[in-house]
Design an enzyme around this catalytic site. Sequence first.
Site, short mmCIF file in Angstrom:
data_model
loop_
_atom_site.label_atom_id
_atom_site.label_comp_id
_atom_site.label_asym_id
_atom_site.label_seq_id
_atom_site.Cartn_x
_atom_site.Cartn_y
_atom_site.Cartn_z
CG ASP A 1 -1.86 -1.28 1.30
OD1 ASP A 1 -1.88 -1.89 0.33
OD2 ASP A 1 -3.21 -1.33 1.64
CD GLU B 1 -4.89 -4.06 -2.95
OE1 GLU B 1 -3.29 -4.97 -3.00
OE2 GLU B 1 -5.35 -4.55 -2.27
#
Length: 900
Positions: free
Chosen positions: A479, A561
């Site tokens: 992330d 994702e």
Amino acid sequence: MKQIRIALSVLGVFVISQVGQAQTLSSKPAAKPSTFSAMPGIGIVLRDGWSLQSSCKVEKPGEVISTAKFSAAGWYSVSVPTTVVAALVKQKVYPSPDFGMNLRKLPGMDYPIGSNFSNIPMQQDSPFMVPWWYRKVFTLPESYRGKTIWLNFSGINYRANIFLNGKQIAKKEDVAGAWRTYEFNITDAALPGKPNVLAIEVFSPTDRDLAITFVDWNPAPPDKNMGLFREVSVRASGPVAVRYPTVVSKVDTDGKAHLTVTALLKNGTHQAVKGTLKGRIESAEFSQEVDLGPNEQKDVAFDPAQVSQLNLDSPRLWWPAQVGKPELYKLAMNFEIGGKSSDATETNFGIREVTSELNANGKRVFSINGRKFLIRGGGWSPDMMLREDSRRLQNEFNYVQDMGLNTIRLEGKLEPKEFFDLADQRGILVMAGWCCCDHWEHWPNWKPEDYGIAEQSLRDQIYRLRSHPSLLVWLNGSDNPPPPDVEQIYLKVEKDLLWPNPVISSATGKPTTVTGDSGVKMSGPYEYVAPAYWTQDSLGANHPQSCNQGGCGGGYGFNTETSPGPAVPPIESIKAMLPKDHQWPIDDWWGFHAGGGVFKDLHVFTDALNARYGTATGLDDYTMKSQAQAYEGIRAMYEAYSRNKYTSGGVIQWMLNNAWPSMIWHLYDWYLRPGGGYFGAKTALQALDPVYGYDDNTIYVVNSRFEDAKGLRVRTKVLNLDMTEKFSNETTVDVPEDGVVKVVALPQISDLSPTYFVALRISDANGKMLGSNFYWLSTKQETLDWAKSNWYTTPTATYANFTALSQLPKVKLNVTEHSERQGENEITHVIIENPTKNLAFFVRLKVDKSKDGEEMLPVLWQANYISLLPGEKREITATYRASELGAAKPYVEVSGWNVE
């Protein structure tokens, strides 16, 4: 063989290369006398016969526990690999944590529901705050006498003190890191030909450790997966061991290849050693002399610029399965001292080169052997307790291939060797890298020790993964990209160990000062979005300033994702995971099997379902409508990215599978039951896919074959609810390899029913069906509230209206079936016909173990959740393991939206 001595510098080590005559590695290598003779090193796996106990119940130190005089009476009998909780569940100390709320009954499960346990300290009264002991008594072969003996741990979570035969061979200060691997020279402590006692004191990870986390995918077990979660083995060699043999390939545009061969050599003695490292690939042999200092280990490589036989004119290239054959070669390596083999090893490898570049829009596109390749995959999760199951793993790879996916992404869960071997053999690409949302990305809190653990963890994983041709890319962050000092540490490891594939700073679009733009995005959504979302958002046009915060997940770029949200499984799975009194209505028990954080319930998905299809009247109605909504969403996502290649570089559905029985983020559920999302993906990923564009009301054909498709007959029909034909078109088109062609724009049509249908068929000149698709659409426009986009969803402003589907007349289908045995498989052929004048909508097929028996799982359906037009007849096959059927007779069960 003529020998030429050439000096070269490889990886900072001055070595001597011995170059032989050039030989070509062809599909049929010429036979020739071989000077290469070696067998792979001897090894034994310590799998069964372990004992496990809490340190609270063990008073003796490791020096005593690791001796024959110690009695492990009362300890749990376990097999390794296993975590502590997994072992206790298997021993029935605890109930199955997969069912209902059982997981919360385990001691130590007092962290808040829906939170990320990896970031929360264990309570002091948790039974897993203290170390647990693993103990194993084993006998080493007499043949190990006089050899160097190595003890290997493939995964320990998180710290350990290790004792063998009364001696401590490693301390917890040195054995730290879930993703490290360990090899200890135990020659001085081992007893060849006699019983040996191994004892490992394992400590659970803390919230400040570089451990294992599931983020918001599912809960975590109370031990945080402490234990020996990977294989333990013992190997013997001569003075020098050979480890991590690898071939790095460079492939020219004309198909020629240049191979760099490398391996790690370990001198297990206190004396300097001189020997010869030999390699063989089919009939090609090569060697070089190597000097090793006392206890030295170093990487040694063969450079194709110096070793002519490593330059190949016509190699058999490794391709992803959808492009070609995943060809594999075998590399054998042997280290000889004085003409005698010290150690030998083998590995499979593929000759291929993965590259990537940023396109004109700054988006990353991957190529395999110089050919652009659209990545379409899913995010992988291991079992919640890290239990390994070889048959299940093969089943899951079967599902991946059956859907048409070409890539699996691993976020920090770096699987056992078998996983990567299967990926190599099946031609499935793998994205690998570190995880987010725990200490791995809490860089401001890192201690000096953490830098060393992170560096060594990467080194160990790159060593073991670099030889696999299935590896596509490594992500140094998830992330978030690592800060410059950490990124530079990682990049140096990857360079030093000849990592052969692209490296990306993170899974996000955040640039770094070290490597610049990533070329990928991780901008959501993860929650339900309308199917139109994926084509309406073009290059972030709806939210150009905040693409890293959300609202920019449309079908362009490379999305590492993303997801159209929850994946409520079929009714049978709901009944398997929840007790009867919590199956309906939806309650907190459902939420417990959803996700964490903002994904702790299903309200966004359910609100959309009730608005679009009509309020669910019960469990059966809700789960059927859920399959339809998941089918729509998954299909729309994959088709948008496919239609937009190569403005789109790829997409990873979050997720492929689940760590436990779950309501969210999967293409097939925990019980290996494929639902609507599975078949939405399979439809979208068919080799020739006729696609409806939600954004422009146009029909396209997507060719995922790597060969031209000529003379395709594309038929388009628009039908009202009562099957009145409102539009029809037949067009013949040619679609280039890996190409997309626009076929026909649908006109404005009056008098459409509130819910109407678009039926698409592709056939060849002889009428053979090559692809099909069926859409249910609404005259009520579905719009999105772009201004309210966030990192996980873009809300729907106005919903489509499919409530008219409840008005479809009931139909009775004609069904015949027969089954046949083919090798280890049973294949059931189902011929299904709609003899009525009405639509048979969303028909589901099952094969059971006899009437009223359990469903056959896993199962590969040629198609499912299909819709049959009036008079339409189809034959559909189901393939499953004959051994699972046993003596039962297969029974076909047919249900559907409006099927009697």
